[in-house]
Scaffold this active site. Sequence first.
Site, PDB file in Angstrom:
ATOM      1  N   LYS A 116      35.423  37.125  37.670  1.00 25.69           N
ATOM      2  CA  LYS A 116      34.001  36.831  37.875  1.00 25.69           C
ATOM      3  C   LYS A 116      33.784  35.664  38.842  1.00 25.69           C
ATOM      4  O   LYS A 116      32.791  35.641  39.569  1.00 25.69           O
ATOM      5  CB  LYS A 116      33.347  36.508  36.530  1.00 25.69           C
ATOM      6  CG  LYS A 116      33.190  37.708  35.600  1.00 25.69           C
ATOM      7  CD  LYS A 116      32.425  37.290  34.346  1.00 25.69           C
ATOM      8  CE  LYS A 116      32.713  38.181  33.151  1.00 25.69           C
ATOM      9  NZ  LYS A 116      32.075  39.472  33.167  1.00 25.69           N
ATOM     10  N   GLU A 200      27.630  28.917  33.675  1.00 27.21           N
ATOM     11  CA  GLU A 200      26.416  29.434  34.298  1.00 27.21           C
ATOM     12  C   GLU A 200      25.193  28.899  33.596  1.00 27.21           C
ATOM     13  O   GLU A 200      25.209  28.660  32.397  1.00 27.21           O
ATOM     14  CB  GLU A 200      26.353  30.973  34.148  1.00 27.21           C
ATOM     15  CG  GLU A 200      27.029  31.730  35.222  1.00 27.21           C
ATOM     16  CD  GLU A 200      26.924  33.244  35.046  1.00 27.21           C
ATOM     17  OE1 GLU A 200      26.229  33.724  34.131  1.00 27.21           O
ATOM     18  OE2 GLU A 200      27.563  33.930  35.853  1.00 27.21           O
ATOM     19  N   HIS A 234      26.040  40.937  23.324  1.00 29.13           N
ATOM     20  CA  HIS A 234      26.361  41.229  24.725  1.00 29.13           C
ATOM     21  C   HIS A 234      26.918  42.629  24.935  1.00 29.13           C
ATOM     22  O   HIS A 234      27.562  42.912  25.946  1.00 29.13           O
ATOM     23  CB  HIS A 234      27.338  40.199  25.315  1.00 29.13           C
ATOM     24  CG  HIS A 234      26.905  38.785  25.093  1.00 29.13           C
ATOM     25  ND1 HIS A 234      25.718  38.288  25.571  1.00 29.13           N
ATOM     26  CD2 HIS A 234      27.488  37.775  24.411  1.00 29.13           C
ATOM     27  CE1 HIS A 234      25.594  37.028  25.195  1.00 29.13           C
ATOM     28  NE2 HIS A 234      26.655  36.693  24.487  1.00 29.13           N
ATOM     29  N   GLU A 274      25.823  44.483  38.336  1.00 28.46           N
ATOM     30  CA  GLU A 274      25.013  44.003  37.213  1.00 28.46           C
ATOM     31  C   GLU A 274      24.302  42.703  37.588  1.00 28.46           C
ATOM     32  O   GLU A 274      24.921  41.770  38.096  1.00 28.46           O
ATOM     33  CB  GLU A 274      25.904  43.752  35.982  1.00 28.46           C
ATOM     34  CG  GLU A 274      26.531  45.022  35.425  1.00 28.46           C
ATOM     35  CD  GLU A 274      27.220  44.809  34.082  1.00 28.46           C
ATOM     36  OE1 GLU A 274      27.299  45.772  33.308  1.00 28.46           O
ATOM     37  OE2 GLU A 274      27.698  43.674  33.803  1.00 28.46           O
ATOM     38  N   GLU A 292      28.148  40.501  37.724  1.00 31.67           N
ATOM     39  CA  GLU A 292      29.479  41.048  37.966  1.00 31.67           C
ATOM     40  C   GLU A 292      29.317  42.466  38.488  1.00 31.67           C
ATOM     41  O   GLU A 292      28.245  43.058  38.406  1.00 31.67           O
ATOM     42  CB  GLU A 292      30.310  41.066  36.676  1.00 31.67           C
ATOM     43  CG  GLU A 292      29.762  41.996  35.600  1.00 31.67           C
ATOM     44  CD  GLU A 292      30.781  42.266  34.497  1.00 31.67           C
ATOM     45  OE1 GLU A 292      31.973  41.990  34.691  1.00 31.67           O
ATOM     46  OE2 GLU A 292      30.372  42.794  33.451  1.00 31.67           O
ATOM     47  N   ASN A 294      31.027  46.290  38.072  1.00 31.36           N
ATOM     48  CA  ASN A 294      31.964  47.155  37.359  1.00 31.36           C
ATOM     49  C   ASN A 294      32.387  48.256  38.323  1.00 31.36           C
ATOM     50  O   ASN A 294      31.564  49.063  38.756  1.00 31.36           O
ATOM     51  CB  ASN A 294      31.310  47.721  36.104  1.00 31.36           C
ATOM     52  CG  ASN A 294      31.038  46.629  35.079  1.00 31.36           C
ATOM     53  OD1 ASN A 294      31.828  45.700  34.927  1.00 31.36           O
ATOM     54  ND2 ASN A 294      29.919  46.716  34.405  1.00 31.36           N
ATOM     55  N   ARG A 296      33.709  51.159  38.555  1.00 33.98           N
ATOM     56  CA  ARG A 296      34.034  52.430  37.895  1.00 33.98           C
ATOM     57  C   ARG A 296      32.730  53.124  37.543  1.00 33.98           C
ATOM     58  O   ARG A 296      31.661  52.567  37.734  1.00 33.98           O
ATOM     59  CB  ARG A 296      34.798  52.153  36.600  1.00 33.98           C
ATOM     60  CG  ARG A 296      34.022  51.149  35.732  1.00 33.98           C
ATOM     61  CD  ARG A 296      34.618  50.986  34.372  1.00 33.98           C
ATOM     62  NE  ARG A 296      34.191  49.762  33.732  1.00 33.98           N
ATOM     63  CZ  ARG A 296      33.093  49.609  33.017  1.00 33.98           C
ATOM     64  NH1 ARG A 296      32.273  50.612  32.857  1.00 33.98           N
ATOM     65  NH2 ARG A 296      32.802  48.450  32.459  1.00 33.98           N
TER      66      ARG A 296
END
Length: 645
Positions: A116, A200, A234, A274, A292, A294, A296
């Site tokens: 990240k 963050e 989450h 995202e 981030e 992903n 896939r």
Amino acid sequence: MFDKILIANRGEIACRVMETARAMGVRTVAVYSDADAAAKHVQMADEAVHIGGPAPADSYLKGDVIIRVAQESGAQAIHPGYGFLSENPGFVDAVEAAGLTFIGPSADAIRKMGLKDAAKALMEEAGVPVVPGYHGANQDAEFLAGEAEKIGYPVLIKAVAGGGGKGMRLVEQPSDFADALKSAQGEATTAFGNPDVLIEKYIQQPRHIEVQVFGDGTRAVHLFERDCSLQRRHQKVVEEAPAPGMTAEMREAMGQAGVRAAEAIGYKGAGTVEFIVDGSDGLRTDGFWFMEMNTRLQVEHPVTELITGVDLVDWQLRVASGESLPAQQDDLTITGHAFEARLYAEDVPKGFLPATGTLTHLSFPAECRADSGVRAGDTISPWYDPMISKVIVHGATREVALSKLRRALERTEVAGTVTNLAFLGALAAHEGFGRGEVDTGLIARDLEALTAVGEVPVAHWIAAAQRALGVHQPGEDSGFTLWAPLHRAVQLTHGEACLDISVEVLGPQAQRWQLDDSSYEVTFDGAVWRHSGDPLPNVAEADGRLTVFGRISSIFDCIDPLDRAGTAGGDTNVIEAPMPGLVKAVFAEAGADVKEGDRLAILEAMKMEHSLLAARDGVVAEVLASAGDQVEAGAALVRLEEADS
Ligand code: ADP
Ligand code: ADP
Ligand code: MG
């Protein structure tokens, strides 16, 4: 196009990929573990090859074995699904070195987004807004505390290698920072073998909105957004597309940011960027930040398929086999609204404890798309994700789609394991959600109401008892005799509750029921049995257990009068595994003194860790399990010496 592909995955996603492959005339090779020998994905494939033991490390994560199977079976490409090897750049390198095609991005693109912190730095460079915070190399605790102070509380500590919400801690105030940092680093080390974290700003009233992107290695398009704000710890629970309250301007800004992110790394195939969005004041183009990517296909990709009409797996196969992007940005449009709800085998009142079991009954209403990797008769095993299905609906408007979701959930029937179906139904009926007022804190705020277990309706007791006594068929099968009304009795339990129930069969189409002290009549109207005008719900029966379906389904056990008094009280001498899982750690040592509430072991079941505590003060007599053991529910892990009495 490929002639034959291998799917390096299992369950729902393996079946999903095979469905499209089949529609495209592409043959499929499944791989399977010992636990999956009779699984749906094995049955669906043209060929299936056994690759090892049930633990993922012995089968679905064995890249070398999977590549060998692909070569031997003559497959030209490997689809990784999600999870397992899907974001493993070393696997991609090995697939290519073996002369096969990886259906997904390059190893280089995966590496760039894998951590990240590095991904955030790269995105900053590409002009994509990132969450304010520190994502540098300095991991000194005091230094990080100073950075947190600069960012301003509350802050979020995140494992740079994180995923699935692990290694993440929300810190509200400076005095909590040091402890939270330690526990995040500990969890990150166990889960990812990498203790590094970033800090963050914690966005207030956050919404999770992600952009589906698709690239050909050079150019990329986006297929609009999905809102995944309904989360628990989450983890996504319900997703939808498009995002409620989205404006054309915001969509353009987020879509462009997604495309920039994909093009910056030469992305090929389906991916998701995202973003965390500040939802405190409507959606604003200066209020979204990259979290981030992903690299896939995502679990929730179907909602995008339903609003765009695009089959994302079809696109994956075409682009991987060398075709250019199947559509330009201007060709893509949104039609209507879609929702997906993730149906899991889990015990909601017990804190969403993952459950296992054999699905004695499983059916979905025709008006939803149910993406599932299991059939009636299949087992949800302790080895993998406890997902039963995704329930996906589409409607012309958000309101229509949401009411279809409610109806589809009400008419989904699962027996043989506890599920989160009632919780999903409560979410779909949540008023704020209905108005599109979503943020990632919604579930936690209203958890009590969403998980409330109401009184079991009388109609459920009657429907269960009818089945238990075999008087659910009207007419002659009802046991009605000409010369005397028939009486039968049964005892049913539901959780703690236990009722004596009896029936008087008044005729082939009428019954009088006695539940403890109250009596009720039901009548057969030629099609269904009715109680106070409403049809009695459907029931499934297996091994003396009755599952009554409805908006909330109820599970009853039929008490065998010969078998009563057999259940022992809670045994405080033995610490048992409350569910099947992996023993992560054992802290108890033989001979040691323990106090009530001491943590004696940690059990990991699916994605969660559970601490197992001593039920009383005492001395450890025996440790019966060690870290790394896979155990069944009820397995004894630690035994205490008999208490003096
Ligand atoms: P999403 O695709 O919605 O972002 P997650 O990030 O939570 O979902 O995880 C991606 C997928 O990876 C999960 O849906 C799950 O199927 C898979 N996965 C996560 N953890 C594991 C695990 N321990 N074993 C196998 N699969 C896993
Ligand atoms: P993972 O890799 O575990 O999926 P993410 O970085 O995608 O981790 O974050 C997971 C979830 O945590 C998000 O969907 C969101 O709900 C929450 N979250 C992440 N970052 C923030 C933030 N800066 N502020 C508020 N919530 C956040
Ligand atoms: Mg994420």
